[in-house]
Design a protein around this motif. Structure first.
Motif, PDB file in Angstrom:
ATOM      1  N   ARG A 143       0.956  -1.240  -0.060  1.00 36.45           N
ATOM      2  CA  ARG A 143      -0.015  -0.151   0.013  1.00 36.45           C
ATOM      3  C   ARG A 143       0.818   1.207  -0.016  1.00 36.45           C
ATOM      4  NH1 ARG A 143       2.470   1.978   3.941  1.00 36.45           N
ATOM      5  NH2 ARG A 143       1.829   1.270   6.124  1.00 36.45           N
ATOM      6  N   ALA A 151       0.412   5.008   1.635  1.00 37.97           N
ATOM      7  CA  ALA A 151      -0.519   5.593   2.521  1.00 37.97           C
ATOM      8  C   ALA A 151      -0.306   6.853   2.947  1.00 37.97           C
ATOM      9  CB  ALA A 151      -0.588   4.464   3.881  1.00 37.97           C
ATOM     10  N   PRO A 152      -0.437   7.989   2.075  1.00 41.23           N
ATOM     11  CA  PRO A 152       0.128   9.207   2.410  1.00 41.23           C
ATOM     12  C   PRO A 152      -0.845  10.148   3.119  1.00 41.23           C
ATOM     13  CG  PRO A 152      -1.127   9.058   0.058  1.00 41.23           C
ATOM     14  CD  PRO A 152      -0.820   7.753   0.689  1.00 41.23           C
ATOM     15  N   SER A 153      -0.436  10.973   3.959  1.00 39.73           N
ATOM     16  CA  SER A 153      -1.236  11.931   4.486  1.00 39.73           C
ATOM     17  C   SER A 153      -1.665  13.146   3.893  1.00 39.73           C
ATOM     18  CB  SER A 153      -0.696  12.410   5.991  1.00 39.73           C
ATOM     19  OG  SER A 153      -0.422  11.037   6.715  1.00 39.73           O
ATOM     20  N   GLU A 209      -4.327   8.603   4.772  1.00 39.80           N
ATOM     21  CA  GLU A 209      -4.248   8.717   6.381  1.00 39.80           C
ATOM     22  C   GLU A 209      -4.510  10.129   6.693  1.00 39.80           C
ATOM     23  OE1 GLU A 209      -0.500   6.652   7.355  1.00 39.80           O
ATOM     24  OE2 GLU A 209      -2.055   4.587   7.140  1.00 39.80           O
ATOM     25  N   TYR A 256      -1.599   7.755  14.002  1.00 41.07           N
ATOM     26  CA  TYR A 256      -0.971   7.143  12.996  1.00 41.07           C
ATOM     27  C   TYR A 256      -0.482   5.793  13.569  1.00 41.07           C
ATOM     28  CZ  TYR A 256       2.687   4.910  10.063  1.00 41.07           C
ATOM     29  OH  TYR A 256       3.345   4.006   9.528  1.00 41.07           O
ATOM     30  N   ILE A 270       5.873  -0.998   2.816  1.00 39.34           N
ATOM     31  CA  ILE A 270       7.192  -0.110   2.220  1.00 39.34           C
ATOM     32  C   ILE A 270       7.024   1.112   2.673  1.00 39.34           C
ATOM     33  CG2 ILE A 270       8.206   0.180   0.216  1.00 39.34           C
ATOM     34  CD1 ILE A 270       6.911  -2.341  -0.889  1.00 39.34           C
ATOM     35  N   ARG A 271       7.874   1.878   3.400  1.00 43.12           N
ATOM     36  CA  ARG A 271       7.853   3.233   3.690  1.00 43.12           C
ATOM     37  C   ARG A 271       9.038   3.702   4.184  1.00 43.12           C
ATOM     38  NH1 ARG A 271       4.378   1.319   9.033  1.00 43.12           N
ATOM     39  NH2 ARG A 271       5.859   0.161  10.111  1.00 43.12           N
ATOM     40  N   TYR A 317      10.249   5.412  10.333  1.00 42.46           N
ATOM     41  CA  TYR A 317       9.108   4.540  10.967  1.00 42.46           C
ATOM     42  C   TYR A 317      10.201   3.416  11.423  1.00 42.46           C
ATOM     43  CZ  TYR A 317       5.642   7.370   9.044  1.00 42.46           C
ATOM     44  OH  TYR A 317       4.928   8.693   8.829  1.00 42.46           O
TER      45      TYR A 317
HETATM   46  N1  GLU Z   1       0.970   8.442   6.561  1.00 42.45           N
HETATM   47  C1  GLU Z   1       2.154   8.147   6.531  1.00 42.45           C
HETATM   48  C2  GLU Z   1       3.179   9.060   5.960  1.00 42.45           C
HETATM   49  O1  GLU Z   1       2.656   9.715   5.069  1.00 42.45           O
HETATM   50  C3  GLU Z   1       2.552   6.588   6.153  1.00 42.45           C
HETATM   51  C4  GLU Z   1       3.675   6.025   6.601  1.00 42.45           C
HETATM   52  C5  GLU Z   1       3.559   4.370   6.200  1.00 42.45           C
HETATM   53  O2  GLU Z   1       3.514   4.179   4.930  1.00 42.45           O
HETATM   54  O3  GLU Z   1       3.114   3.687   6.903  1.00 42.45           O
HETATM   55  O4  GLU Z   1       4.356   9.086   6.483  1.00 42.45           O
END
Ligand code: GLU
Ligand code: ZN
Length: 242
Positions: free
Chosen positions: A8, A10-12, A44, A192, A209-210, A214
């Motif tokens: 996925r 998952a942008p904010s 997100e 989050y 994958i990020r 994190y």
């Molecule tokens: N919403 C988080 C961000 O934008 C996502 C991090 C993730 O991929 O878990 O950094």
């Protein structure tokens, strides 16, 4: 049968898409596609204060404009929706209660003043688990009386957490370096820290994958996967773009 790979992005929507985000999306897309898997878009948006009007549309347009077509997402649907976190509040509330029952989280009623009083001479503050020890009856009475509360994660005070990252190898982090972060805010919105775990599990994400920011908080997420009895995903933390 082999498990289907699901990744996925998952942008904010707290700013406009930039190169770092697009690079993460590209890796997640390529990883899924090279394994005959699915690539999912999740928005997100739990930090409503930092919400930037129009940012979500830029995310859709940037991904599609770059050929990173997602298989599931807010604007195209899918079997694991909703794909926007602000529409999943009831789901987080349910899992937060479960985690409390499992001993992995607890209600905290501490006032701003009390929290501020925990700041040490160097300006550092670490929550002292004060509310972890409140009797159950008191917790129930205060909730029933309408007192505001947050839900915090219960992190062990000692021991070391270990996990494997596909890029960085074995990661060891002492629990003493982590703290009992808020999982559910007083307005009922998740942070989050909580939402990413619940959603990655419920959405069947196999590979997370990020960015490397994190890497050091992943032990907290693993505690939750373990408490719920969920399979941890494979972690791939991407070095920052220089
Ligand atoms: N919403 C988080 C961000 O934008 C996502 C991090 C993730 O991929 O878990 O950094
Ligand atoms: Zn407290």
């Amino acid at each position: 049968m082999e498990e289907t790979v699901r990744t996925r992005f998952a942008p904010s929507p707290t700013g406009f898409m930039h190169l770092g985000g697009l690079r993460t999306a590209l890796y997640a897309y390529l990883y899924a596609k090279s394994h005959n898997g699915k690539f999912i878009l999740r928005i997100e948006d739990t930090d409503q204060q930092r919400y930037v009007e129009g940012a979500v549309q830029v995310i859709y347009d940037s991904l599609k404009g770059s050929g990173l077509y997602y298989d599931e997402g807010p604007d195209i649907g899918g079997d694991y929706g909703p794909y926007v976190q602000s529409e999943r509040k009831a789901i987080y509330a349910e899992y937060a209660k479960k985690l409390i029952d499992l001993g992995g989280a607890y209600y905290c009623f501490c006032s701003k003043e009390r929290l501020e009083s925990l700041t040490d001479a160097n300006g550092n503050r670490k929550y002292d688990k004060h509310c972890l020890h409140l009797p159950k009856e008191e917790v129930e009475r205060r909730i029933a009386a309408g007192e505001p509360y947050v839900i915090r994660q219960n992190i062990p005070t000692e021991g070391t957490s270990t996990y494997e990252d596909l890029i960085y190898g074995t990661i060891n982090i002492d629990y003493s370096e982590l703290e009992d972060n808020i999982l559910i805010k007083s307005d009922g919105m998740p942070t989050y820290n909580f939402a990413n775990v619940v959603d990655d599990h419920l959405m069947g994400i196999t590979h997370v994958i990020r960015g490397t920011e994190y890497l050091s908080s992943t032990p907290k997420y693993n505690l939750m996967y373990d408490a719920f009895g969920w399979k941890r995903p494979v972690y791939i933390h991407l070095p920052p773009i220089m």
